[in-house]
Design a protein around this motif. Sequence first.
Motif, PDB file in Angstrom:
ATOM      1  N   GLU A 172      -8.134   0.323   4.315  1.00 38.10           N
ATOM      2  CA  GLU A 172      -7.546   0.729   2.857  1.00 38.10           C
ATOM      3  C   GLU A 172      -8.875   2.179   3.438  1.00 38.10           C
ATOM      4  O   GLU A 172      -8.442   3.085   2.959  1.00 38.10           O
ATOM      5  CB  GLU A 172      -7.692   0.414   1.431  1.00 38.10           C
ATOM      6  N   ARG A 173      -9.651   1.893   3.236  1.00 39.22           N
ATOM      7  CA  ARG A 173     -10.731   3.368   3.206  1.00 39.22           C
ATOM      8  C   ARG A 173     -10.599   4.364   4.220  1.00 39.22           C
ATOM      9  O   ARG A 173     -10.222   5.671   4.086  1.00 39.22           O
ATOM     10  CB  ARG A 173     -11.930   2.956   3.163  1.00 39.22           C
ATOM     11  N   GLU A 180     -16.538   9.100   4.467  1.00 34.80           N
ATOM     12  CA  GLU A 180     -15.974   9.297   3.541  1.00 34.80           C
ATOM     13  C   GLU A 180     -16.652  10.733   3.184  1.00 34.80           C
ATOM     14  O   GLU A 180     -15.889  11.048   1.673  1.00 34.80           O
ATOM     15  CB  GLU A 180     -15.960   8.463   3.118  1.00 34.80           C
ATOM     16  N   ARG A 182      -1.676   3.567  10.662  1.00 32.63           N
ATOM     17  CA  ARG A 182      -3.103   3.640  10.471  1.00 32.63           C
ATOM     18  C   ARG A 182      -3.778   2.870  10.566  1.00 32.63           C
ATOM     19  O   ARG A 182      -5.121   2.563  10.630  1.00 32.63           O
ATOM     20  CB  ARG A 182      -2.991   4.555   8.724  1.00 32.63           C
ATOM     21  N   LYS A 233     -13.540  18.265   4.159  1.00 36.67           N
ATOM     22  CA  LYS A 233     -12.336  18.039   4.233  1.00 36.67           C
ATOM     23  C   LYS A 233     -11.860  19.409   5.672  1.00 36.67           C
ATOM     24  O   LYS A 233     -12.543  20.262   5.016  1.00 36.67           O
ATOM     25  CB  LYS A 233     -10.742  18.455   3.631  1.00 36.67           C
ATOM     26  N   TYR A 292       0.937  -0.991  -0.266  1.00 32.85           N
ATOM     27  CA  TYR A 292       0.014   0.579   0.252  1.00 32.85           C
ATOM     28  C   TYR A 292       1.157   1.404  -0.043  1.00 32.85           C
ATOM     29  O   TYR A 292       0.464   2.452  -0.250  1.00 32.85           O
ATOM     30  CB  TYR A 292      -1.057   0.306   1.209  1.00 32.85           C
ATOM     31  N   TYR A 331       2.048   1.868  -3.775  1.00 29.73           N
ATOM     32  CA  TYR A 331       0.640   2.667  -3.742  1.00 29.73           C
ATOM     33  C   TYR A 331      -0.009   3.219  -4.564  1.00 29.73           C
ATOM     34  O   TYR A 331       0.196   4.221  -4.992  1.00 29.73           O
ATOM     35  CB  TYR A 331      -0.553   1.547  -4.128  1.00 29.73           C
ATOM     36  N   TYR A 332       0.029   4.342  -3.236  1.00 28.63           N
ATOM     37  CA  TYR A 332       0.135   5.659  -2.384  1.00 28.63           C
ATOM     38  C   TYR A 332       1.348   6.668  -1.803  1.00 28.63           C
ATOM     39  O   TYR A 332       1.357   7.137  -1.920  1.00 28.63           O
ATOM     40  CB  TYR A 332      -0.317   5.711  -0.892  1.00 28.63           C
ATOM     41  N   ARG A 345      -6.537   5.792   3.289  1.00 33.11           N
ATOM     42  CA  ARG A 345      -7.396   7.011   1.770  1.00 33.11           C
ATOM     43  C   ARG A 345      -8.357   8.030   2.870  1.00 33.11           C
ATOM     44  O   ARG A 345      -8.196   9.752   2.891  1.00 33.11           O
ATOM     45  CB  ARG A 345      -8.430   6.910   1.538  1.00 33.11           C
ATOM     46  N   LEU A 347      -5.219   9.718   4.073  1.00 38.79           N
ATOM     47  CA  LEU A 347      -4.184  10.989   3.717  1.00 38.79           C
ATOM     48  C   LEU A 347      -5.405  12.140   3.447  1.00 38.79           C
ATOM     49  O   LEU A 347      -4.617  12.939   3.422  1.00 38.79           O
ATOM     50  CB  LEU A 347      -4.185   9.665   2.342  1.00 38.79           C
ATOM     51  N   LEU A 348      -6.121  12.014   3.145  1.00 46.48           N
ATOM     52  CA  LEU A 348      -7.210  13.470   2.402  1.00 46.48           C
ATOM     53  C   LEU A 348      -6.760  14.197   4.041  1.00 46.48           C
ATOM     54  O   LEU A 348      -7.011  15.664   3.495  1.00 46.48           O
ATOM     55  CB  LEU A 348      -8.487  12.974   2.709  1.00 46.48           C
ATOM     56  N   GLN A 390       1.701  10.525  -2.679  1.00 51.49           N
ATOM     57  CA  GLN A 390       0.615  11.297  -1.333  1.00 51.49           C
ATOM     58  C   GLN A 390       1.403  10.941   0.085  1.00 51.49           C
ATOM     59  O   GLN A 390       1.295  11.727   1.257  1.00 51.49           O
ATOM     60  CB  GLN A 390      -0.756  10.256  -1.190  1.00 51.49           C
TER      61      GLN A 390
END
Length: 288
Positions: free
Chosen positions: A239-240, A277, A223, A281, A202, A205-206, A243, A246-247, A209
């Motif tokens: 994974e959610r 989600e 995380r 932000k 992961y 993949y990210y 994310r 990350l946001l 970011q």
Amino acid sequence: MDAANYISTLDSVAPIGEQPKEASYAIIDLASDPDFMSFLYGGQNQEPIEWWSLFEGSCWQASWFNGPVLVDLRSSEAFGKQVVSRMERRSLGVLIGSSLGASDLLQRSQQWLFCMDSSQERLLRFYEPRMLAALLCVMDNSQRESLVLPDERLIWHDGQVWRSSAPSRKGGFASKTNNIVISDEQLQLVPAYRLAAESRGYAFYYENQLSGYEDPVVWVLERFLEAKNFGFSKLSSLERWLRLALLHGDAFHCATGFHEVLSQEHLSASERLEAMEGMRKIANVTTV
């Protein structure tokens, strides 16, 4: 244990390596690759290839076609290369470099397969490439030295990278495999190490970011462990959560709105993630 220690232990006990050029044997999980026997029979048309079921002589014998088989690659160089290539495409087993004869290696492998319960009702799937690194991490030194003798090496592709067993610190003896036991307490530690292995994929993949973090793999595992503490267990849920971090930042779950969602225990894990989600932000985290 913190995330950094999980990662360092994993990379020490099961270091990342390159694709192997050869191996003496392979243990293949037919449940993970139902077409493997057809593949093997095709290889036998070109060169002799011997194999044995690890379920032979056990109460699982009737289900051998869904279990592990030991394949002798010592006289089958071309087929061995095909097995290595196949392992990179799917998680189907482990390669073994060993000077032992096939009958001795088969006996040792069967001992490990049934080392959790003398009734042979439970199986230790030590040949599972997504589990093997984690299993080695939770073993003590004597257990690791029994599984992998000083002149042996295990090599596997865990779905992301090639890994191998670290060299034994001892040498010049044959480790006895009588009364092998892997405890439930040890097995309870396996999931954390499996997450450590997943974290590397992961992080890759990210990577765009995560460029600002000193150790992206450790950050990702932090995380994941954090999400598990909040009751999220499925990898897709982790994974959610990743994310969201990350946001919104590392401490997003401390912000008032997110904290309120997480405290609603009547919501399922998926519902809580969906609610978070959908939130806007946040510029700064305000803790409760």
